[in-house]
Enzyme design. Structure first.
Site, PDB file in Angstrom:
ATOM      1  N   LYS A 226      -0.926  11.924  19.681  1.00  0.00           N
ATOM      2  CA  LYS A 226      -2.337  11.597  19.653  1.00  0.00           C
ATOM      3  C   LYS A 226      -2.729  10.505  20.832  1.00  0.00           C
ATOM      4  O   LYS A 226      -1.994   9.508  21.125  1.00  0.00           O
ATOM      5  CB  LYS A 226      -3.048  11.098  18.514  1.00  0.00           C
ATOM      6  CG  LYS A 226      -2.838  12.112  17.464  1.00  0.00           C
ATOM      7  CD  LYS A 226      -3.505  11.574  16.013  1.00  0.00           C
ATOM      8  CE  LYS A 226      -3.384  12.777  14.914  1.00  0.00           C
ATOM      9  NZ  LYS A 226      -4.161  12.102  13.745  1.00  0.00           N
TER      10      LYS A 226
ATOM     11  N   ASP B 255      -3.055   7.921  15.517  1.00  0.00           N
ATOM     12  CA  ASP B 255      -2.283   7.247  14.274  1.00  0.00           C
ATOM     13  C   ASP B 255      -0.990   7.965  13.849  1.00  0.00           C
ATOM     14  O   ASP B 255      -0.337   7.932  13.139  1.00  0.00           O
ATOM     15  CB  ASP B 255      -2.999   7.085  13.024  1.00  0.00           C
ATOM     16  CG  ASP B 255      -3.421   8.662  12.550  1.00  0.00           C
ATOM     17  OD1 ASP B 255      -3.198   9.592  13.239  1.00  0.00           O
ATOM     18  OD2 ASP B 255      -4.351   8.515  11.395  1.00  0.00           O
TER      19      ASP B 255
ATOM     20  N   LYS C  65       0.880  -1.083  -0.062  1.00  0.00           N
ATOM     21  CA  LYS C  65       0.025   0.018  -0.088  1.00  0.00           C
ATOM     22  C   LYS C  65       1.016   1.292  -0.070  1.00  0.00           C
ATOM     23  O   LYS C  65       1.981   1.255   0.747  1.00  0.00           O
ATOM     24  CB  LYS C  65      -1.111  -0.113   1.286  1.00  0.00           C
ATOM     25  CG  LYS C  65      -1.664   1.223   1.378  1.00  0.00           C
ATOM     26  CD  LYS C  65      -3.085   1.219   2.161  1.00  0.00           C
ATOM     27  CE  LYS C  65      -2.418   1.223   3.423  1.00  0.00           C
ATOM     28  NZ  LYS C  65      -3.620   1.231   4.612  1.00  0.00           N
TER      29      LYS C  65
ATOM     30  N   SER D  93      -5.313  -0.250  18.167  1.00  0.00           N
ATOM     31  CA  SER D  93      -5.263  -0.739  16.629  1.00  0.00           C
ATOM     32  C   SER D  93      -4.619   0.580  15.774  1.00  0.00           C
ATOM     33  O   SER D  93      -4.881   1.798  15.983  1.00  0.00           O
ATOM     34  CB  SER D  93      -6.583  -0.761  16.110  1.00  0.00           C
ATOM     35  OG  SER D  93      -6.371  -0.717  14.593  1.00  0.00           O
TER      36      SER D  93
ATOM     37  N   GLN E 266     -14.719   6.605   9.094  1.00  0.00           N
ATOM     38  CA  GLN E 266     -14.335   5.560   9.775  1.00  0.00           C
ATOM     39  C   GLN E 266     -15.359   5.027  10.586  1.00  0.00           C
ATOM     40  O   GLN E 266     -15.297   3.761  10.668  1.00  0.00           O
ATOM     41  CB  GLN E 266     -12.981   5.736  10.312  1.00  0.00           C
ATOM     42  CG  GLN E 266     -12.369   4.424  10.974  1.00  0.00           C
ATOM     43  CD  GLN E 266     -12.269   3.268  10.117  1.00  0.00           C
ATOM     44  OE1 GLN E 266     -11.402   3.468   9.055  1.00  0.00           O
ATOM     45  NE2 GLN E 266     -12.884   2.192  10.443  1.00  0.00           N
TER      46      GLN E 266
ATOM     47  N   ASP F  34     -20.466  13.199  18.697  1.00  0.00           N
ATOM     48  CA  ASP F  34     -19.513  14.137  17.868  1.00  0.00           C
ATOM     49  C   ASP F  34     -19.814  15.549  17.958  1.00  0.00           C
ATOM     50  O   ASP F  34     -21.139  15.798  18.237  1.00  0.00           O
ATOM     51  CB  ASP F  34     -19.483  13.719  16.529  1.00  0.00           C
ATOM     52  CG  ASP F  34     -18.605  14.092  15.626  1.00  0.00           C
ATOM     53  OD1 ASP F  34     -17.600  13.313  14.817  1.00  0.00           O
ATOM     54  OD2 ASP F  34     -18.259  15.384  15.318  1.00  0.00           O
TER      55      ASP F  34
ATOM     56  N   GLY G 144      -8.306   5.658  16.807  1.00  0.00           N
ATOM     57  CA  GLY G 144      -7.972   7.068  16.309  1.00  0.00           C
ATOM     58  C   GLY G 144      -6.648   7.596  16.339  1.00  0.00           C
ATOM     59  O   GLY G 144      -6.323   8.267  15.227  1.00  0.00           O
TER      60      GLY G 144
END
Length: 330
Positions: free
Chosen positions: A229, A225, A71, A296, A143, A164, A223
């Site tokens: 963060k 990444d 990728k 993740s 997402q 949100d 979230g």
């Protein structure tokens, strides 16, 4: 030699979540058992354009099948304002491991959303309570949709609480899922108290506290990444059964990167990798567990496992556009 070109719409239609989830689970298993190769993600910094390219190659052999590919993805924060383009775009080249022939070139942005949702579903399957029926979503961006699509495949979700700050995003989310689930807007504590919670925001200061979570909530922290963060308070990470996808990536840019770099969280606080649970080396949820967390960061093996499923489906139903890249007599 004919190669298949698959657009984002083709990927959306062909990457069936019911097939992508077990493929991603197989990828975690292969990685844990040493039958997958995944070199570290490499970066090409583009300071001139305030962006970068990232190359994510992988190969895996799961016994019944093997797959290889790469990728090529970017992060260009100025794209939306300056060029009316997404911040992140990706392209996947899926290849035949035996001959190295490229079999397909496909949109990697849609594929990334699918495999990210699938990874959360695998973790949820092993770490959430069996009778989980409520799903909290914090962050109603693109997402969040694949989180619902994937997690509802493996748990009988009937109610979703979405949180949100953007009213328009919330309304779009409710409109999209309102016919299939009971969906309502809630604040962060209402979303976080659900049986399963997926956090999909870009925040740099924790927005979910330990008191927000239910007694047995499973959290998919999706979230974070990049360095700096963090969505979950340190107390959550230190108390939870904490499961990661890859040590190098999570400590560098995953949910745990900030407390890990500061020394507030150490390897002793990490229960294990998701692959260890998939192969049975470590337990998933057990009766004594309260909160569980899956950190993740997204792995190239997930992309290529999902690309294989997408290619097989597209080939079977005639999706995409065939073109010749190589002369067949060479």
């Amino acid at each position: 030699m004919s190669i298949l070109l698959l657009s984002s719409e083709d990927v959306r239609e062909c990457a069936d979540m019911a097939n992508v989830i077990p493929a991603v689970e197989d990828a975690f298993e292969a990685y844990e058992q040493g039958t997958a190769q995944m070199p570290a993600k490499s970066y090409v910094e583009l300071a001139k354009y305030n962006g970068d390219f990232r190359a994510m190659p992988a190969y895996m052999d799961v016994g019944d099948w093997d797959a290889a590919g790469i990728k090529w993805v970017n992060v260009h924060p100025d794209n939306p304002d300056k060029h009316a383009l997404p911040t992140v775009m990706g392209t996947v080249v899926y290849s035949d491991p035996e001959t190295a022939l490229p079999l397909a070139i496909m949109d990697g942005t849609e594929l990334t959303m699918k495999r990210t949702g699938a990874a959360a579903a695998v973790a949820t399957d092993y770490l959430a309570v069996e009778d989980a029926t409520t799903l909290g979503i914090i962050g109603a961006g693109v997402q969040s949709y694949s989180q619902v699509e994937a997690i509802s495949e493996i748990r009988p979700i009937d109610e979703i609480v979405v949180s949100d700050l953007d009213d328009e995003r919330v309304e779009e989310f409710i409109d999209h899922f309102g016919d299939d689930f009971t969906v309502r807007r809630g604040d962060i504590p209402e979303a976080a108290s659900c049986d399963v919670l997926s956090t999909v925001t870009p925040v740099r200061e924790p927005i979910v506290s330990r008191d927000d979570l239910g007694d047995h909530t499973h959290v998919n922290a999706m979230g974070a990444d990049a360095e700096g963060k963090q969505e979950l308070a340190d107390e959550i990470l230190l108390e939870a059964k904490l499961v990661i996808d890859d040590h190098a990536q999570t400590t560098h840019s995953g949910e745990i990167n900030v407390p890990y770099a500061a020394g507030r969280l150490t390897d002793e606080d990490i229960f294990g990798d998701i692959g260890e649970i998939v192969v049975g080396e470590k337990d998933g949820r057990i009766a004594d567990d309260s909160i569980t967390v899956f950190d993740s960061t997204g792995l190239a093996i997930q992309d290529i496992a999902a690309a294989r499923e997408t290619y097989q489906s597209a080939k079977g139903n005639g999706s995409g556009y065939q073109f010749d890249l190589l002369e067949s007599d060479r």
